[in-house]
Write an enzyme that holds these catalytic residues in place. Structure first.
Site, PDB file in Angstrom:
ATOM      1  CG  HIS A 220      -2.136  -0.970   0.913  1.00 49.54           C
ATOM      2  ND1 HIS A 220      -3.402  -0.527   0.632  1.00 49.54           N
ATOM      3  CD2 HIS A 220      -2.180  -2.321   0.839  1.00 49.54           C
ATOM      4  CE1 HIS A 220      -4.197  -1.579   0.415  1.00 49.54           C
ATOM      5  NE2 HIS A 220      -3.478  -2.682   0.546  1.00 49.54           N
TER       6      HIS A 220
ATOM      7  CD  GLU B  41      -0.958   7.424   0.491  1.00 51.88           C
ATOM      8  OE1 GLU B  41      -0.060   8.247   0.212  1.00 51.88           O
ATOM      9  OE2 GLU B  41      -0.778   6.193   0.497  1.00 51.88           O
TER      10      GLU B  41
ATOM     11  CG  ASP C  52      -2.505 -20.136   1.580  1.00 49.14           C
ATOM     12  OD1 ASP C  52      -3.219 -20.952   0.942  1.00 49.14           O
ATOM     13  OD2 ASP C  52      -1.278 -20.278   1.731  1.00 49.14           O
TER      14      ASP C  52
END
Ligand code: HEM
Ligand SMILES: *[C@@H]1O[C@H](CO)[C@@H](O)[C@H](O)[C@H]1NC(C)=O
Length: 320
Positions: free
Chosen positions: A60, A80, A235
């Site tokens: 990111h 941000e 996962d």
């Protein structure tokens, strides 16, 4: 003589990535990498989910304004890090802890952007993933604005959009597959699963690419109108270990995120997934771990600021 020169040159090119350099702090702050490692080691020991958080943090950081620590700036509304595309990003306090120790040892030397890259590397190693050298020398950016994160890759992007967003950062469709396999560790909030399970485009219902043996499991963890903050492994069966089981899960319809599933619905990207499961691939390669290291080192070069650009922040949360 020419051969020696060529050897030295190739060695030099190997160590220098763009304008970054392995061991950038070896003279100015020799313990820099060890300080970051020890802070990350402690953080992961007390919260094993922190390794995944710190790996995601680098992605990111790098995808918005380059790998310049812009996501770390905490200047309220409009900064941000408040952006929708950064939803759920964690690990800021670990970066702060490393920065505080680094400032105490070598004031004004080590950038926050480098701490992020080093912390991701250490997190991978702590998850039994590959070890690698991180080229360093990034400087911290001086811009933070949530609108700059509008174009982050999104779970519901088409495969063409995902490829294009990576291409814009100088990353190939192979990098897209290999880096998405970072989902070999960590979890997602059910928040990101709602559309895939109950309101899939087009036609509603659930994503038909989900393996029928897996769908009831996903729906039990993330019931319709259930708690958005419940988390599930990205996962299946291997959320704390960095390995290529995420790729076999993707191949077999056990991808959790829609964007991961799409990697197996496109000719070019599915070929990359399959390349790790050929009859002889365990002997002849390619090796997922080697490819991952190459791709993450490449991701770590995006838009880096070196030389006199940017600054070395005193606090990672604010501009100097
Ligand atoms: C291809 C585009 C990608 C999309 C759409 C995507 C999307 C997501 C989403 C929705 C989550 C769950 C966030 C949460 O609920 O906290 C997540 C988690 C994660 N992502 Fe990605 N991701 C992408 C690529 C990457 C890349 C390139 C990396 C790193 C190289 C990465 C590393 C991670 C990790 C480690 C987690 C687990 C975080 C945790 O457990 O806190 N992702 N991603
Ligand atoms: C962020 O960017 C937008 C669009 O360019 C601009 O309107 C806004 O003033 C900026 N916000 C800050 C805090 O700089």
């Amino acid at each position: 003589m020419a051969l020696v020169f060529a050897l030295i040159l190739s060695c030099f090119i190997g160590l220098t990535q763009g304008q970054l350099r392995v061991g950038f702090y070896s003279q100015t702050c020799p313990n820099a990498e060890e300080i970051v490692s020890s802070v990350v080691r402690e953080a992961v020991a007390s919260d094993p989910t922190m390794a995944a958080a710190l790996l995601r943090l680098q992605f990111h950081d790098c995808f918005v304004e380059g790998c310049d620590g812009s996501i770390l700036i905490d200047n309220g509304q409009g900064s941000e890090r408040q952006a929708f595309g950064h939803q759920g990003v964690r690990g800021y306090e670990v970066i702060d802890r490393a920065k505080a120790q680094l400032e105490a040892e070598c004031r004004g030397v080590v950038s926050c952007a480098d701490i992020v890259a080093l912390a991701a590397r250490d997190s991978i190693a702590l998850s039994n993933g590959p070890s690698y050298d991180v080229p360093t020398g990034r400087r911290d950016g001086r811009v933070s604005n949530s609108t700059l994160a509008d174009n982050m890759p999104d779970v519901s992007d088409s495969i063409e959009q995902l490829k294009a967003k990576f291409r814009q950062k100088g990353l190939s469709h192979k990098d897209l597959v290999v880096l998405s396999a970072a989902h070999t560790i960590g979890t997602t909030a059910c928040f990101f699963m709602t559309d895939r399970l109950y309101n899939f485009f087009p036609g509603g219902g659930s994503d038909p690419s989900i393996n029928p043996d897996f769908l009831p499991e996903l729906q039990a963890t993330c019931p319709q109108n259930g708690e958005n903050s419940v988390r599930l492994a990205l996962d299946r069966g291997s959320e704390l270990t960095f390995d290529n089981s995420i790729l076999s899960n993707i191949r077999d319809g056990f991808a959790v995120l829609e964007s991961d599933a799409k990697l197996y619905q496109d000719e070019a990207t599915s070929r990359v997934v399959d390349s790790y499961f050929g009859l002889l691939s365990s002997v002849l390669g390619p090796s997922f771990e080697t490819d991952f290291v190459n791709s993450i080192v490449k991701m770590g070069q995006i838009g880096v600021k070196t030389g006199s650009r940017g600054e070395i922040r005193r606090s990672c949360r604010s501009f100097n």
